[in-house]
Motif scaffolding. Structure first.
Motif, PDB file in Angstrom:
ATOM      1  N   GLY A   1       0.767  -1.229   0.000  1.00 16.96           N
ATOM      2  CA  GLY A   1       0.000   0.000   0.000  1.00 16.96           C
ATOM      3  C   GLY A   1       0.800   1.282   0.000  1.00 16.96           C
TER       4      GLY A   1
ATOM      5  N   VAL B   1       2.287   8.348  -0.618  1.00 12.95           N
ATOM      6  CA  VAL B   1       0.905   8.201  -0.157  1.00 12.95           C
ATOM      7  C   VAL B   1       0.721   6.769   0.340  1.00 12.95           C
ATOM      8  CG1 VAL B   1      -1.526   8.350  -0.815  1.00 12.95           C
ATOM      9  CG2 VAL B   1       0.162   9.872  -1.905  1.00 12.95           C
ATOM     10  N   ARG B   2       0.243   6.639   1.557  1.00 12.79           N
ATOM     11  CA  ARG B   2      -0.067   5.317   2.094  1.00 12.79           C
ATOM     12  C   ARG B   2      -1.510   5.004   1.722  1.00 12.79           C
ATOM     13  NH1 ARG B   2       2.971   1.322   3.345  1.00 12.79           N
ATOM     14  NH2 ARG B   2       4.292   2.625   4.689  1.00 12.79           N
ATOM     15  N   VAL B   3      -1.730   3.828   1.104  1.00 15.42           N
ATOM     16  CA  VAL B   3      -3.052   3.445   0.619  1.00 15.42           C
ATOM     17  C   VAL B   3      -3.462   2.142   1.304  1.00 15.42           C
ATOM     18  CG1 VAL B   3      -4.427   2.894  -1.420  1.00 15.42           C
ATOM     19  CG2 VAL B   3      -2.536   4.510  -1.608  1.00 15.42           C
TER      20      VAL B   3
ATOM     21  N   ALA C   1      -3.265   3.196   6.128  1.00 15.86           N
ATOM     22  CA  ALA C   1      -3.215   4.653   5.977  1.00 15.86           C
ATOM     23  C   ALA C   1      -3.685   5.364   7.235  1.00 15.86           C
ATOM     24  CB  ALA C   1      -4.071   5.077   4.784  1.00 15.86           C
TER      25      ALA C   1
ATOM     26  N   PHE D   1      -6.583   6.498   2.315  1.00 12.48           N
ATOM     27  CA  PHE D   1      -5.253   6.911   1.845  1.00 12.48           C
ATOM     28  C   PHE D   1      -4.851   8.161   2.616  1.00 12.48           C
ATOM     29  CE2 PHE D   1      -7.995   9.594  -0.688  1.00 12.48           C
ATOM     30  CZ  PHE D   1      -7.292  10.774  -0.829  1.00 12.48           C
ATOM     31  N   ARG D   2      -3.541   8.390   2.661  1.00 14.39           N
ATOM     32  CA  ARG D   2      -3.040   9.556   3.373  1.00 14.39           C
ATOM     33  C   ARG D   2      -1.661   9.910   2.819  1.00 14.39           C
ATOM     34  NH1 ARG D   2      -0.219   9.978   8.298  1.00 14.39           N
ATOM     35  NH2 ARG D   2      -0.402   7.730   8.571  1.00 14.39           N
TER      36      ARG D   2
ATOM     37  N   THR E   1      -3.064  -3.848  -1.892  1.00 15.58           N
ATOM     38  CA  THR E   1      -3.125  -3.368  -0.510  1.00 15.58           C
ATOM     39  C   THR E   1      -2.900  -4.511   0.470  1.00 15.58           C
ATOM     40  OG1 THR E   1      -5.497  -3.699  -0.409  1.00 15.58           O
ATOM     41  CG2 THR E   1      -4.726  -1.546  -1.175  1.00 15.58           C
TER      42      THR E   1
ATOM     43  N   CYS F   1      -7.729   6.497  -7.937  1.00 12.83           N
ATOM     44  CA  CYS F   1      -7.513   5.101  -7.559  1.00 12.83           C
ATOM     45  C   CYS F   1      -8.693   4.282  -8.069  1.00 12.83           C
ATOM     46  CB  CYS F   1      -7.390   4.987  -6.039  1.00 12.83           C
ATOM     47  SG  CYS F   1      -7.196   3.285  -5.473  1.00 12.83           S
TER      48      CYS F   1
END
Length: 1509
Positions: free
Chosen positions: A26, A39-41, A45, A54-55, A345, A363
């Motif tokens: 992710g 970006v963490r998905v 996140a 996400f973040r 993920t 996404c």
């Protein structure tokens, strides 16, 4: 409402083949400008439940220019490693956990355009650049391989997932190659089919070629595309598919085993909902591909307008695809897609992430093909933030990419619920303001001075005010209507009007009901209400108190003015700031302490924030304006200018400020205490806004293209950085590159894109109305061009101070810190340098009053004293001595007192200018005084007169002007400016002097122009000028211009002569024509003849005749040239001439009939020569021309011309029945060829003109003796002489066929023999050559002579002329004696030379040489002439006797040449020896007698011994 920070990042970079990537677990990264955002998905996140998972978690900072490539390591265990490439020339390897650089290389010399981390080799990173160079870099062993496969621009490259050594490379011109890096980049396949840029390459996720049902025999839609090189036994050949996407609108599937294309997919044109196909859609395309790992029979591709397609590859003969998000409205991208990357993920969802020109990262769920979430981004500076007072969570963002973002920060389902508004904007959005009560009504201002109103709840275009600001709109504010808008009735005027402040310093009032009407400048109302006569200050900020009763105006001089409604009465002026006011904010009115609503915070271009409490002033309503010089509170801490301040709506007396120092600061105003400091931006902050709903939440925007949502409680620092920390932050900001100069937009291709998309985020270009505007230039670049007064709230331009944005140094990487700092240092040096250069250029103009100016820049105390002295002097009735002394000392005050003092000041300034070497400034000062005559005299004496001074001279009078012009002309002559001097003399009507000046300095062209324009045509000066210039031009070889000069001087003869000087045919013809035009017939005739002779040399017969046509007197020469042309053609046909000509006249074509008849026929038909009288006239014309006799050195073409002249005379004489003259002319022609040694021409003359011999002429002459009889005898003798030679040569070859060849082979030899004979050496040479041609054995026994040969041998007795033999012997004796004398003289001269050098260092050498040469001469003479004396008297005696004998011969014998009698005797004796019985004994005896009698000269002596024993 989410209690977590958020980031609105910069837009992903455009036009890059791979600048985003993701790894399982992710983590997604994309390149934006000079960094990479992570970006963490997915579940990891940490997103709030119910919101998209996400973040944005961080940023990789270190590159100094645009990041062009980004790729993760896809090897388990090292998902934390990634690689980036940049336009700064480096490839960096990063650890995303520490966000630090692991290592880097800068191997590429050119812009890097492609990058990939090998999916097979854990530590291999492959990169390619625009010049075609590929570098393979092995991270662990720090090894490098350099490959140069093709000299083409690489667009993309992808390493094989199945074979560790294979890399596929796509080029700009459409070529795709597969290389083997283990074999030094050997090309395995060259795949041809695309004809435009390759945007993407994807390998089939499964090895082998069984996954697609494409048979071996099956072909693609196009014919087979052969590859460059096939290696069937390599591992790759066993099979794998490769997909390529190109700008040519096709996707091609290639078979690696066969090295050819097996499938072609052409992109469909999809109609957008609610409209047709965008007309620009075909021109703009980026075709990127993704081949899903778990779906090898499917392929994802981008399309024209941003749609994504899922292709079904199972049926290659049918184009079948599925559209992503087909059911949902508005989920697709609205612009082209650049990158697709898959992501798995933590909960094993298969996602696809896409980046697009529409600035959204989307996404997609691969299971449903629906869009899961979108991450919006910014393509420019975040200039302005504004929360809606009605719809509390709506945050409007003004961005430099030409779009307004409205972010619904309260959305529960979507953290990034952002709407874009672009219609009608077309420029950077620098100011925003929501209507206080009307929902969705948003006012905006732009960089180009536009003010408009948007209804954010509709899709309508905005209303635009018809009144534009001249410069950037700084601020917008809603306030009560003022006159004249407020003068209408209640229903005729709005409750609130819109106020805009622009960079030109004006505040306009716009009627929102009638934006098409005129907006009003409030300065007029301010002047009228307050009776202001002085100049109003330049306004930079406008702010209304919440109750709408008080307006504050910030000014460029740092003052703030407080006005009261309804007529803007000035009640207060705050003199606190000393620099431009950027921002003013009033405290809200809903606090627990109502008196706080009178607090007003302001920030300026210095770093201090002042807060003023205006309660007392407003409530007291003073009659006259109050001036405030002390603040209520002072907030100290920032280290750079303040760009924005905002009060917290949740607290009393809490303020947040944004500064150019790169931080946002929260203050407790009442206690003057800093609470927390936010340092998350990499750039300078431009705007800040406090969340209206969350007391802990603040939003800030900066020139790093980011908007951050941050929480005050989460900040580590409480105050802005000071000292070392401030310096570090400054370095951090300066790590961004200097701005590149903006370039014009070109059609999209790799090279210009790199310039345009500096950070992948450009300003939206403003060219389209049907959709969001395109990116024209990088916002980075665009922002640089803003000027200081044009930025919102007076923010100084980015370019004018420091480089643009800031790059925080990577944590934990000392190496990275050092690199960044070094680059920063360079940048900091360069920027001021450029600035100083521009300042230097501006300061070139010198001050007229430098001393006075400098005295006005002394210390404050001195300036104050000046004011007091001046006031005393101006307002005292009588000046005392002290004041007078002060005024004299302070001379610069003369500018403000009386004229006498002013003159004294001018005098001091003038002396200063002279001392500093600036006389021109002194002259100007004196002229200001009115002393023009004195100025002119001084300047003339010093040689410093100028154009401007002389131009002003008439003011002092006519005579002064005349004198000044003459003086200036003399000065100009000293300065070698003669033309300018002459022009000035002309201005005072001194024409002759001007002409003479130009002439004497060799400006003839200018002198003639002046004389011609100003003097009478008959003036002798003009003719003299022409002749003088003409002679100089003639000397220099400029003949054509010289001829024009002579024509101008009416000397046409000289013009023709000078034209002919060059001597080429063209010049001669022109000269002849010119002479003919001006009546110089004789000259014209001679020049035309010369021209014809020149053309004759190049065998241009047509041109020669054309030249001779120019004059009637040359008709005889035309006949000569005609005969010469016919004879040359005759010789050419018989292959006897040296060269061939192709430019014969038409009449030279006929070849039938006797030669003389052909000549006369042409003369008759072409030259109209018919009657005997005409022949006689032509004969007389030609007889006057005499040519010198020929020698063996006469050129062949000249010889032919002279012979043809004689032959023409002969033919004309025949036609006129003048046979004596005909014989004489023929003999002259024969003798010329004989004298020149050209036996061939002599024989051709006989064959052409006397084909039957001389009997015909004998009949015409008659039997009686006449004066011409000896000439006829000579002519006949030469005829027999030629026949004799031909007969002798025929004996040398027994075969009759070879006689012609022998004769042809020996013609040149004969010429040599003849020429040798004229020099007295002929018999020896003749015998030598003849002996060479004799057969090696005796002739054949059956050789018999023909009757013609016998007859010819009988006639040879005519050659045995006793008198001619005696004359020739005497002539030979004379020649021999003369030659001996000449040798003796030469030997004597040599001996004298040797004696003169006898005393030299090498005296023996030359003497010995001379002695040897003398002795050798005597020995030769003694051997050859044993009985011959060498004494001078003997030689003289022999010479005298021989001359006496010659004198006794009759003139008829001496006049006409005769063949050499002894030579004829020798030939006959040779013939007798070769062919016994052919020569009668009588003739042989006669020949021997003549040889014995007259062969006493050394030339014939040896032959006499041979034939006369």
């Amino acid at each position: 409402m989410g209690q977590e920070p958020r980031t609105l990042p910069p837009s992903p970079n455009w036009y890059c083949a791979r600048c985003s990537d993701a790894v399982p677990g992710g983590l997604f990264g994309f390149a934006a400008r000079t960094s990479v955002f992570l970006v963490r998905v997915g579940p990891g996140a940490g997103a709030i439940p119910g919101t998209p998972p996400f973040r944005v978690i961080g940023e990789l900072v270190g590159h100094t220019e645009r990041v062009s490539g980004f790729t993760f390591s896809h090897h388990p265990g090292q998902y934390n490693l990634c690689a980036t490439s940049s336009d700064d020339g480096t490839v960096k390897i990063w650890d995303v956990e520490t966000k630090a650089v692991v290592t880097e290389h800068a191997l590429h010399q050119h812009t890097i355009s492609a990058l990939h981390w090998s999916p097979q080799v854990k530590d291999l990173i492959v990169s390619g650049d625009e010049k075609g160079v590929v570098f393979c870099y092995w991270l662990n062993r720090n090894d490098i391989q350099h490959l140069f496969i093709e000299p083409r621009t690489i667009f993309c490259l992808t390493c094989s997932p199945h074979h560790e050594d294979l890399v596929a490379i796509g080029y700009k011109d459409g070529i795709v190659v597969i290389i083997d890096i283990s074999k030094k980049g050997e090309v395995i396949h060259r795949l041809r089919g695309h004809d435009d840029e390759i945007h993407s390459i994807a390998w089939c996720p499964l090895p082998g070629e069984d996954c697609l049902s494409i048979s071996q025999e099956e072909n693609s839609e196009e014919p087979e595309i052969p590859n460059g090189k096939v290696t069937p036994q390599t591992p790759v050949a066993k099979g794998c598919y490769l997909a390529t996407g190109s700008k040519d609108q096709t996707i091609r599937i290639w078979s690696c085993s066969r090295g050819r294309g097996v499938m072609v997919l052409k992109l469909p044109f999809l109609k957008r909902r609610g409209g047709g196909i965008d007309p620009t859609i075909k021109e703009r395309l980026w075709l990127t591909l993704h081949w899903p790992k778990d779906q090898p029979t499917q392929l994802v591709s981008s399309c024209f307008g941003g749609e994504l397609l899922l292709w079904d590859l199972t049926q290659s003969w049918r184009r079948k695809y599925t559209l992503f998000s087909a059911s949902s409205e508005g989920q697709n991208h609205s612009r082209i897609v650049f990158n697709l990357c898959p992501l798995q993920t933590e909960d094993d969802k298969q996602l696809l992430l896409s980046t697009s020109m529409d600035r959204d990262v989307k996404c997609w769920d691969m299971a449903t093909l629906e869009c899961c979430w979108s991450l919006p981004s910014l393509g420019g500076f975040a200039y302005k933030l504004a929360f809606s007072p009605v719809d509390m969570g709506c945050l409007a963002i003004g961005v430099g990419d030409g779009m307004i973002r409205v972010w619904n920060t309260l959305s529960i389902k979507n953290n990034y619920d952002v709407k874009n508004f672009w219609q009608g904007v077309k420029s950077k959005v620098t100011a925003l303001s929501w209507h206080p009560t009307k929902e969705g009504c948003l006012a905006f201002g732009t960089d180009d001075g536009k003010v408009g109103l948007y209804d954010t709840y509709s899709n309508k275009p905005p209303q635009i005010s018809s009144t534009y600001h001249k410069k950037t709109v700084y601020t917008l504010a809603w306030g009560p209507p003022l006159p004249p808008i407020s003068l209408g009735g209640e229903g005729d005027r709005p409750s609130l009007t819109l106020y805009s402040c622009g960079g030109e310093g004006i505040v306009l009032q716009h009627n929102p009901w009638k934006l098409s009407g005129e907006a009003y400048d409030i300065n007029k109302l301010i002047r009228d209400t307050n009776s202001i006569k002085y100049k109003l200050p330049v306004h930079t900020e406008v702010s209304w108190k919440a109750d709408g009763k008080i307006m504050a105006l910030g000014n460029e001089d740092g003052s703030i003015e407080i006005f009261q409604v309804p007529n803007l009465k000035l009640i207060c002026t705050i003199q606190q700031h000393h620099k431009l006011v950027n921002t003013i904010s009033w405290h809200h009115e809903h606090g627990s302490q109502p008196e706080l609503s009178y607090l007003m915070a302001s920030g300026s271009n210095n770093a201090v924030i002042y807060v003023h409490n205006l309660k007392t002033v407003i409530e007291s309503n003073p009659e006259s304006p109050v001036t405030i010089t002390e603040p209520y509170r002072t907030l100290l801490g920032h280290t750079a200018k303040i760009t924005s301040v905002a009060w917290s709506p949740h607290h009393d007396g809490r303020l947040v400020s944004a500064s150019y120092d790169g931080t946002a600061q929260v203050w407790d105003v009442l206690r003057e205490e800093p609470l927390c400091n936010f340092r998350g931006h990499r750039g300078r902050l431009l705007c800040v806004a406090w969340s209206p709903l969350d007391p802990d939440c603040i939003y800030s925007g900066a020139d790093d293209f980011c908007v951050y949502k941050w929480l005050t409680t989460m900040q580590e620092h409480s105050r802005p950085p000071q000292g070392k920390k401030s310096i570090e932050l400054e370095k951090k900001r300066l790590s961004q590159p200097k701005p590149k100069p903006k370039k014009k937009k070109k059609p999209i291709s790799r090279a210009p894109v790199k310039q345009e998309v500096y950070d992948g985020n450009e300003d939206e270009s403003i060219r389209e109305s049907s959709g969001p505007v395109e990116n024209g230039v990088s916002d980075q670049e665009g922002e640089e061009e803003a000027r200081e007064p044009e930025l919102p709230s007076g923010i100084a331009s980015v370019a004018s101070r420091e480089p643009v944005t800031c790059t925080p140094v990577s944590v934990g990487s000392e190496k990275s810190k050092i690199t960044v700092n070094n680059k920063v240092t360079v940048l900091k040096k360069e920027s001021p340098k450029e600035k100083s250069e521009s300042i230097t250029k501006k300061r070139k103009a010198r001050s007229m009053l430098p001393l006075t100016t400098s005295l006005d820049h002394r210390s404050k105390e001195e300036l104050h004293q000046d004011c007091l002295v001046l006031a005393t002097a101006k307002h005292s009735k009588e000046l005392n001595e002290d004041v007078s002394a002060d005024l004299e000392e302070r001379f610069h005050l003369g500018l403000f007192t009386d004229r006498t003092a002013l003159y004294r000041m001018i005098e001091v300034e003038g002396k200063g200018h002279l001392e500093n070497g600036h006389p021109e400034l002194f002259h100007q000062l004196m002229f200001w005084k009115g002393d023009l005559k004195g100025v002119l005299q001084t300047a003339a004496e010093r040689g410093e007169l100028t154009d401007s001074l002389v131009a002003m001279a008439p003011v002092a009078g006519y005579h002064v002007w005349l004198w000044a012009v003459e003086a200036f002309a003399k000065q100009l002559c000293f300065q070698d400016q003669y033309v300018k001097a002459a022009s000035h003399l002309l201005s005072i009507h001194k024409v002759y002097e001007a002409v003479e000046l130009l002439k004497s300095n060799h400006f003839y062209r200018e002198a003639i122009a002046v004389a011609k324009a100003r003097l009478r045509p008959e003036d002798p000066i003009l003719k003299d000028l022409y002749l003088t210039w003409g002679s100089i031009l003639e000397k220099d070889g400029h003949y054509a211009v010289a001829a024009k000069c002579y024509l101008g001087a009416a000397s046409a003869y000289d013009a023709a002569k000078v034209l002919s000087k060059k001597g080429d045919a063209a010049s001669l013809r022109t000269a002849a024509e010119l002479a003919s035009v001006v009546g110089e017939n004789e000259l014209s005739s001679s020049l035309a003849l010369r021209c014809a002779q020149e053309l004759l040399l190049v065998q241009n017969w047509v041109g020669a005749q054309e030249a001779l046509k120019l004059h009637e007197s040359l008709k005889g020469q035309r006949l000569v040239f005609c005969l010469l042309e016919l004879l040359s053609k005759h010789l050419e046909e018989r292959q006897l001439s040296e060269g061939k000509s192709s430019s014969y006249n038409v009449w030279a074509a006929g070849t039938e009939g006797p030669f003389v008849e052909r000549v006369t026929a042409v003369w008759k038909s072409t030259f109209r020569l018919e009657t005997p009288e005409q022949y006689q006239a032509a004969l007389e014309q030609l007889q006057s021309i005499k040519y010198p006799s020929a020698t063996n050195n006469t050129p062949s073409k000249q010889l032919l011309l002279h012979i043809c002249h004689d032959l023409t005379l002969a033919v004309l004489s025949q036609q006129a029945a003048s046979w004596d003259a005909a014989v004489e002319a023929l003999l002259h022609a024969v003798v010329r060829s004989y004298d020149s040694g050209n036996f061939t021409i002599m024989q051709e003359v006989y064959s052409a003109f006397l084909p039957e011999g001389c009997d015909h002429l004998r009949d015409k002459l008659g039997e009686h003796q006449s004066p011409i009889t000896p000439a006829f005898k000579s002519l006949e003798a030469f005829f027999i002489y030629g026949r004799l030679y031909e007969f002798w040569w025929s004996l040398s070859r027994p075969c009759p066929e070879s006689s012609v060849w022998v004769r042809a082979a020996h013609r040149k030899t004969t010429s040599a023999e003849q020429s040798q004979q004229t020099d007295g050496a002929s018999p020896q040479e003749t015998d030598t050559k003849a002996s060479r041609t004799e057969p090696s054995g005796p002739p054949e026994l059956d050789l018999r002579l023909t009757e013609e040969s016998e007859q010819m041998l009988i006639t040879c007795k005519e050659l045995f002329s006793e008198k001619h033999a005696s004359l020739q012997n005497s002539q030979r004796t004379v020649a021999e004696v003369q030659e001996t004398l000449a040798d003796m003289i030469r030997q004597h001269q040599k001996s004298q030379v040797c004696k003169s050098t006898a005393n030299g260092p090498d005296k023996n050498g030359p003497e010995q040489v001379a002695e040897r040469s003398l002795s050798s001469l005597q020995s030769q003479c003694s051997q050859e002439e044993k009985n011959q004396p060498l004494s001078l008297p003997d030689l003289t005696k022999r010479l005298t006797e021989a001359n006496e004998r010659i004198a006794k011969f009759p003139e008829s014998v001496k006049l006409w040449p005769f063949p050499d009698v002894l030579e004829c005797c020798l030939i006959l004796l040779h013939v007798g020896a070769q062919c016994p019985g052919s020569v009668t004994p009588d003739m042989q005896q006669r020949a021997q007698e003549l040889l014995q009698k007259y062969g006493n000269t050394k030339v014939y002596r040896r032959y006499c011994q041979t034939f006369c024993p």
